[in-house]
Design an enzyme around this catalytic site. Structure first.
Site, PDB file in Angstrom:
ATOM      1  CB  CYS A  85      -0.842   0.061   1.199  1.00 33.48           C
ATOM      2  SG  CYS A  85      -2.207  -1.412   1.168  1.00 33.48           S
ATOM      3  CG  HIS A 135      -1.748   3.337   4.082  1.00 26.83           C
ATOM      4  ND1 HIS A 135      -1.784   2.057   4.004  1.00 26.83           N
ATOM      5  CD2 HIS A 135      -1.170   3.074   5.392  1.00 26.83           C
ATOM      6  CE1 HIS A 135      -1.324   1.183   4.744  1.00 26.83           C
ATOM      7  NE2 HIS A 135      -0.835   2.134   5.689  1.00 26.83           N
TER       8      HIS A 135
END
Length: 488
Positions: A85, A135
């Site tokens: 991610c 993120h």
């Protein structure tokens, strides 16, 4: 006595009055310049390239994206530079490799010094907006693991995005919250991807009169797999799903169950994609909007006996990528097998929109190839990096440092000990036969080794141990990730 300047002005006014009276119309030699194209990036989390109808999957239902593919540039070899991610997202925003921007380990912060997509487009007069999963604002080393995931992202850490409806990370898609521009917490009603898409539509309607950059970042189809709305889960019977031939027999029952839930998320997101596309049409700006659909990385889903990401196989590395821009690329399908990395997204968008590419950007501008003005050479390769394996892929779980390249036909990967994997994906699309050391592929392996070394040199990647990179960036391992002997 009037000045020469006043005399000219009076003559001009008289001329305009006479023209209006006689119906005379001046021809304008230079038309007004076209408006800058809008940019909408739809970023899913953990959606692999194999799980779409237009990619040939007979089970998953993605009718809206399938229709969009028929009118878009479709990449069949889009690659996540580091298939996990935070690193992939930081590379998309900066056009840099993970070892340059420093986010090569989840939940580590992208530095404020980084020059990002939103900052570049904001300088060019674009409104900027970000909705959903962020993120790249990880916690400090001394904090508890995942400490930053539920905190607001400060204004100076939003990397140039002004409209802000985001949260660092969540995988609870039905009880989800976000923070707005003023750090006020709000709840996303229902399945958050639907509410986030509604927010994106409101942003589009508000900004349709001026150029804008919008990133819509969904959390699904990332696990947990069984949390899509019930109406979508009912569409899939695990017993009727076809598994990829590289899923071991012992894992097939579990694979079918998880795949059914994964597909349910995909179909729900496809509905949201349809809503977004309809909003662009209704706003009258579809023609002049670059709509890019992709994912940060894929999901193994038990292929090769593996789960989720950070792996060098296609289910982890390859992602969907559609680029829909009717005003620039027309309204017919164009397939490109060109290996295209998320590092290449920013420079290519800048090339399409005729904005100077900053020197900090390391990816390649493929705008001319998308527009059909150039053809791929056939020698292109996308770099794959895992400098530090972590969390579910940590050393105790068999993870290791590796570097590789994905070309149109081949996958070639090295670990610290030497050549590890070689696949001829044209003959072996499920990557069942490792050809490392095969006499018949000796020349191919040598050529790929040379290409990998060239890519590493371009990325200034010395391929050191994980421990060395963690020391260089002053990072700490989380939990048990560091229980290993360097280089082994």
């Amino acid at each position: 006595m009037i000045s020469k300047y006043q005399y000219v002005i009076r003559l001009s006014v008289v001329g305009i009055v006479l023209a209006m009276a006689t119906g005379f119309v001046w021809k304008v030699d230079s038309p007004l310049p076209p408006r800058k194209p809008n940019i909408v990036i739809v970023l899913a989390d953990q959606w692999n390239a194999q799980s779409l109808g237009y990619a040939g999957n007979p089970d998953v239902k993605t009718p809206n994206l399938d229709k969009l593919a028929q009118r878009s540039v479709v990449f069949t070899t889009a690659v996540s530079v580091m298939p996990v991610c935070s690193p992939a997202r930081a590379s998309l925003l900066t056009g840099q490799y993970p070892l340059t921007h420093g986010v090569f380990y989840n939940d580590r912060p992208l530095r404020n010094e980084a020059l990002t997509m939103a900052e570049i487009y904001k300088e060019a007069g674009y409104a900027t907006g970000y909705i959903g999963k962020w993120h790249i604002n990880g916690q400090a080393n001394y904090e508890k693991q995942f400490a930053a995931r539920n905190r607001a992202v400060p204004r100076d850490r939003r990397q140039g995005f002004d409209y802000w409806k985001a949260r660092e990370v969540t995988h609870d898609y039905n009880s989800s919250f976000y923070f707005d521009e003023n750090d006020v917490r709000h709840e996303w009603p229902g399945y958050d991807a639907f509410s986030q898409t509604d927010s994106a539509i409101r942003f589009i309607d508000r900004n349709k009169g001026n150029p804008f950059l919008l990133v819509l970042s969904w959390g699904p189809p990332h696990d947990p797999y069984q949390t899509a709305p019930e109406e979508y889960r009912k569409m899939y019977d695990p017993a009727r799903l076809k598994l990829r031939p590289n899923v071991p027999d012992s894992l097939q029952a579990k694979a079918r169950k998880d795949l059914a839930g994964y597909y349910a998320h995909c179909t729900a997101l496809d509905k949201a994609a349809g809503d977004l596309l309809n909003a662009l049409k209704k706003a009258g700006i579809e023609e002049n909007t670059i709509l890019l659909f992709t994912s940060d990385h894929g999901d193994m889903l038990y292929s090769q006996g593996k789960v989720r990401k950070q792996k060098p196989w296609d289910e982890s590395v390859l992602v969907p990528l559609l680029v829909h821009y009717p005003a620039g690329f027309g309204n017919t399908k164009k397939e490109l097998a060109l290996p295209f990395s998320n590092v290449d997204i920013l420079p290519t968008l800048l090339g399409i929109t005729n904005i100077k590419i900053p020197g900090s950007v390391e990816g390649t501008n493929y705008a001319a190839i998308l527009a059909g003005k150039q053809k791929p050479t056939g020698n292109e390769a996308a770099l794959i990096q895992v400098p530090v394996p972590f969390h579910e892929n940590n050393f105790l779980n068999g993870g290791k440092e590796y570097r590789g390249i994905r070309t149109k036909q081949y996958t070639y990967v090295r670990d610290l000990k030497g050549p590890w994997l070689l696949y001829d994906n044209a003959k072996d699309p499920y990557q069942l036969k490792n050809l490392i050391g095969s006499p018949a592929y000796a020349k191919v392996q040598a050529k790929l080794e040379k290409a990998l070394r060239a890519k590493l040199a371009d990325a200034k990647d010395q391929f050191l141990t994980a421990d060395e990179y963690m020391r260089q960036w002053n990072y700490r391992y989380d939990g048990k990730d560091s229980l290993r002997v360097s280089g082994l």
